[in-house]
Design a protein around this motif. Structure first.
Motif, PDB file in Angstrom:
ATOM      1  N   UNK A  78      40.499 -31.398 -27.155  1.00  0.00           N
ATOM      2  CA  UNK A  78      41.778 -31.128 -27.816  1.00  0.00           C
ATOM      3  C   UNK A  78      42.303 -29.751 -27.383  1.00  0.00           C
ATOM      4  N   UNK A  79      43.564 -29.707 -27.036  1.00  0.00           N
ATOM      5  CA  UNK A  79      44.121 -28.484 -26.461  1.00  0.00           C
ATOM      6  C   UNK A  79      43.957 -27.279 -27.378  1.00  0.00           C
ATOM      7  N   UNK A  80      44.136 -27.505 -28.662  1.00  0.00           N
ATOM      8  CA  UNK A  80      44.007 -26.387 -29.592  1.00  0.00           C
ATOM      9  C   UNK A  80      42.629 -25.751 -29.538  1.00  0.00           C
ATOM     10  N   UNK A  81      41.626 -26.579 -29.458  1.00  0.00           N
ATOM     11  CA  UNK A  81      40.267 -26.038 -29.391  1.00  0.00           C
ATOM     12  C   UNK A  81      40.045 -25.285 -28.102  1.00  0.00           C
ATOM     13  N   UNK A  82      40.629 -25.788 -27.042  1.00  0.00           N
ATOM     14  CA  UNK A  82      40.468 -25.118 -25.757  1.00  0.00           C
ATOM     15  C   UNK A  82      41.080 -23.720 -25.802  1.00  0.00           C
ATOM     16  N   UNK A  83      42.257 -23.644 -26.392  1.00  0.00           N
ATOM     17  CA  UNK A  83      42.914 -22.334 -26.488  1.00  0.00           C
ATOM     18  C   UNK A  83      42.111 -21.400 -27.382  1.00  0.00           C
ATOM     19  N   UNK A  84      41.624 -21.932 -28.487  1.00  0.00           N
ATOM     20  CA  UNK A  84      40.789 -21.112 -29.372  1.00  0.00           C
ATOM     21  C   UNK A  84      39.585 -20.563 -28.621  1.00  0.00           C
ATOM     22  N   UNK A  85      38.987 -21.447 -27.867  1.00  0.00           N
ATOM     23  CA  UNK A  85      37.781 -21.043 -27.130  1.00  0.00           C
ATOM     24  C   UNK A  85      38.095 -19.926 -26.145  1.00  0.00           C
ATOM     25  N   UNK A  86      39.169 -20.131 -25.352  1.00  0.00           N
ATOM     26  CA  UNK A  86      39.542 -19.134 -24.352  1.00  0.00           C
ATOM     27  C   UNK A  86      39.842 -17.787 -25.000  1.00  0.00           C
ATOM     28  N   UNK A  88      38.822 -16.616 -27.940  1.00  0.00           N
ATOM     29  CA  UNK A  88      37.630 -16.013 -28.545  1.00  0.00           C
ATOM     30  C   UNK A  88      36.686 -15.457 -27.477  1.00  0.00           C
ATOM     31  N   UNK A  89      36.392 -16.289 -26.485  1.00  0.00           N
ATOM     32  CA  UNK A  89      35.453 -15.880 -25.441  1.00  0.00           C
ATOM     33  C   UNK A  89      36.033 -14.734 -24.610  1.00  0.00           C
ATOM     34  N   UNK A  90      37.325 -14.799 -24.335  1.00  0.00           N
ATOM     35  CA  UNK A  90      37.962 -13.731 -23.572  1.00  0.00           C
ATOM     36  C   UNK A  90      37.885 -12.399 -24.294  1.00  0.00           C
ATOM     37  N   UNK A  91      38.109 -12.416 -25.584  1.00  0.00           N
ATOM     38  CA  UNK A  91      38.059 -11.180 -26.371  1.00  0.00           C
ATOM     39  C   UNK A  91      36.635 -10.625 -26.384  1.00  0.00           C
ATOM     40  N   UNK A  92      35.663 -11.511 -26.469  1.00  0.00           N
ATOM     41  CA  UNK A  92      34.268 -11.057 -26.466  1.00  0.00           C
ATOM     42  C   UNK A  92      33.927 -10.347 -25.147  1.00  0.00           C
ATOM     43  N   UNK A  93      34.339 -10.963 -24.034  1.00  0.00           N
ATOM     44  CA  UNK A  93      34.013 -10.338 -22.735  1.00  0.00           C
ATOM     45  C   UNK A  93      34.802  -9.056 -22.530  1.00  0.00           C
ATOM     46  N   UNK A  94      36.026  -8.985 -23.033  1.00  0.00           N
ATOM     47  CA  UNK A  94      36.778  -7.729 -22.946  1.00  0.00           C
ATOM     48  C   UNK A  94      35.992  -6.597 -23.605  1.00  0.00           C
TER      49      UNK A  94
ATOM     50  N   UNK B   4      37.677 -15.880 -17.111  1.00  0.00           N
ATOM     51  CA  UNK B   4      37.233 -14.959 -16.063  1.00  0.00           C
ATOM     52  C   UNK B   4      37.671 -13.545 -16.430  1.00  0.00           C
ATOM     53  N   UNK B   5      36.711 -12.631 -16.410  1.00  0.00           N
ATOM     54  CA  UNK B   5      37.016 -11.229 -16.717  1.00  0.00           C
ATOM     55  C   UNK B   5      36.363 -10.339 -15.672  1.00  0.00           C
ATOM     56  N   UNK B   6      37.037  -9.254 -15.344  1.00  0.00           N
ATOM     57  CA  UNK B   6      36.509  -8.346 -14.329  1.00  0.00           C
ATOM     58  C   UNK B   6      36.574  -6.903 -14.807  1.00  0.00           C
ATOM     59  N   UNK B   7      35.654  -6.130 -14.252  1.00  0.00           N
ATOM     60  CA  UNK B   7      35.703  -4.697 -14.492  1.00  0.00           C
ATOM     61  C   UNK B   7      35.125  -4.025 -13.255  1.00  0.00           C
ATOM     62  N   UNK B   8      35.639  -2.856 -12.895  1.00  0.00           N
ATOM     63  CA  UNK B   8      35.078  -2.103 -11.774  1.00  0.00           C
ATOM     64  C   UNK B   8      34.256  -0.954 -12.347  1.00  0.00           C
ATOM     65  N   UNK B  94      32.479  -6.137 -11.223  1.00  0.00           N
ATOM     66  CA  UNK B  94      31.692  -7.129 -11.951  1.00  0.00           C
ATOM     67  C   UNK B  94      32.658  -8.201 -12.430  1.00  0.00           C
ATOM     68  N   UNK B  95      32.394  -9.419 -12.018  1.00  0.00           N
ATOM     69  CA  UNK B  95      33.234 -10.529 -12.477  1.00  0.00           C
ATOM     70  C   UNK B  95      32.377 -11.481 -13.305  1.00  0.00           C
ATOM     71  N   UNK B  96      32.839 -11.751 -14.510  1.00  0.00           N
ATOM     72  CA  UNK B  96      32.148 -12.676 -15.393  1.00  0.00           C
ATOM     73  C   UNK B  96      32.996 -13.933 -15.554  1.00  0.00           C
ATOM     74  N   UNK B  97      32.377 -15.078 -15.337  1.00  0.00           N
ATOM     75  CA  UNK B  97      33.057 -16.348 -15.535  1.00  0.00           C
ATOM     76  C   UNK B  97      32.278 -17.142 -16.586  1.00  0.00           C
TER      77      UNK B  97
END
Lengths: 109, 130
Positions: A78-86, A88-94, B4-8, B94-97
């Motif tokens: 479901x698209x909504x879940x996909x967006x939620x996932x992206x 959430x996960x994106x913020x964590x890696x940031x 995908x996230x990157x940092x130098x 560093x690239x994280x996928x």
């Protein structure tokens, strides 16, 4: 909605590197037939068809007849879940990568 | 679907590799507690900030360049994470996928902890045949 059996089927399906590759290719191409997939793999069309059967059995792909062949695509989440996932996960890696950068910058200073 | 996230990082590749693979280093940025057997098929656990525990399996290791793993929790679906290094101006990129394992992400998982125990042996076999 589904029990542990489905999850086992999914992981069983993903335990094989060729099936992971097949699944990835289907996703990348937006859909593919066994013949198309076999053209780029060192395995027969029959072997690919068997892998597709396992992936379909686990609910990872579904197949639709298209002429003489069956075209498979990755089962859409479901698209909504996909967006939620992206999101959430994106913020964590940031956060994590910002910490990593601070760490290496500090070590260097 | 991948995130995908990157940092130098302002360090040489060797130091960057240590930062993204040594448990002590990982505990400074990725998770509060890290146990990691860095080899294909090796097991790992990560306790994230907030206490969430993730079990993981190492899929691939190319020393100095790239490593990937699959991680999952008792009650949430798994995903695959690849960490890649590349030379960059001023240091090492560093690239994280991270990609979800599959669309079954939306499936409920009653008895999730049971499933987690069951999954590890299946996955341990996976990288060997690659």
């Amino acid at each position: 909605m589904s029990g542990g059996g489905d999850v086992d089927a999914v992981f069983g399906a993903l335990a094989d590197p060729t099936r992971r590759h097949v699944l990835g290719e289907i996703g990348r191409r937006g859909g593919a037939t066994a013949t198309e997939l076999a053209a780029d793999l060192p395995v027969t069309r029959q072997a690919v068809a068997k892998h597709l059967g396992v992936l379909a059995g686990a609910g990872l792909v579904d197949g639709r007849r298209a002429g003489r062949e069956t075209r498979y695509r990755v089962t859409p989440a479901p698209m909504g879940e996909a967006i939620d996932w992206m999101t959430r996960v994106g913020a964590q890696w940031d956060e994590r990568l910002a910490r990593l950068q601070r760490l290496t910058t500090r070590d260097r200073a | 679907m991948s995130c995908i996230k990157e940092v130098v990082l302002p360090v040489e590749a060797e130091e960057a590799w240590e930062a993204v693979t040594e448990p002590d280093a990982l505990e400074a940025w990725l998770a509060d507690e890290v146990e990691l057997d860095l080899r294909e098929g090796g097991a790992a656990t990560f306790v994230l900030p907030g206490g969430e525990q993730r079990t993981a399996i190492v899929e691939e290791v190319s020393p100095g360049e790239r490593w990937s793993f699959w991680w999952w929790t008792a009650d949430a679906p798994g995903s695959r994470v690849t960490v890649e290094l590349a030379p960059a101006v001023g240091g090492t990129r560093v690239r994280v996928t991270e990609s979800p394992v599959g669309p079954w992400a939306s499936h409920g998982r009653p008895g999730g902890s049971h499933a987690r125990r069951e999954l590890a042996p299946v996955l341990v076999r996976a990288p060997a045949a690659a």
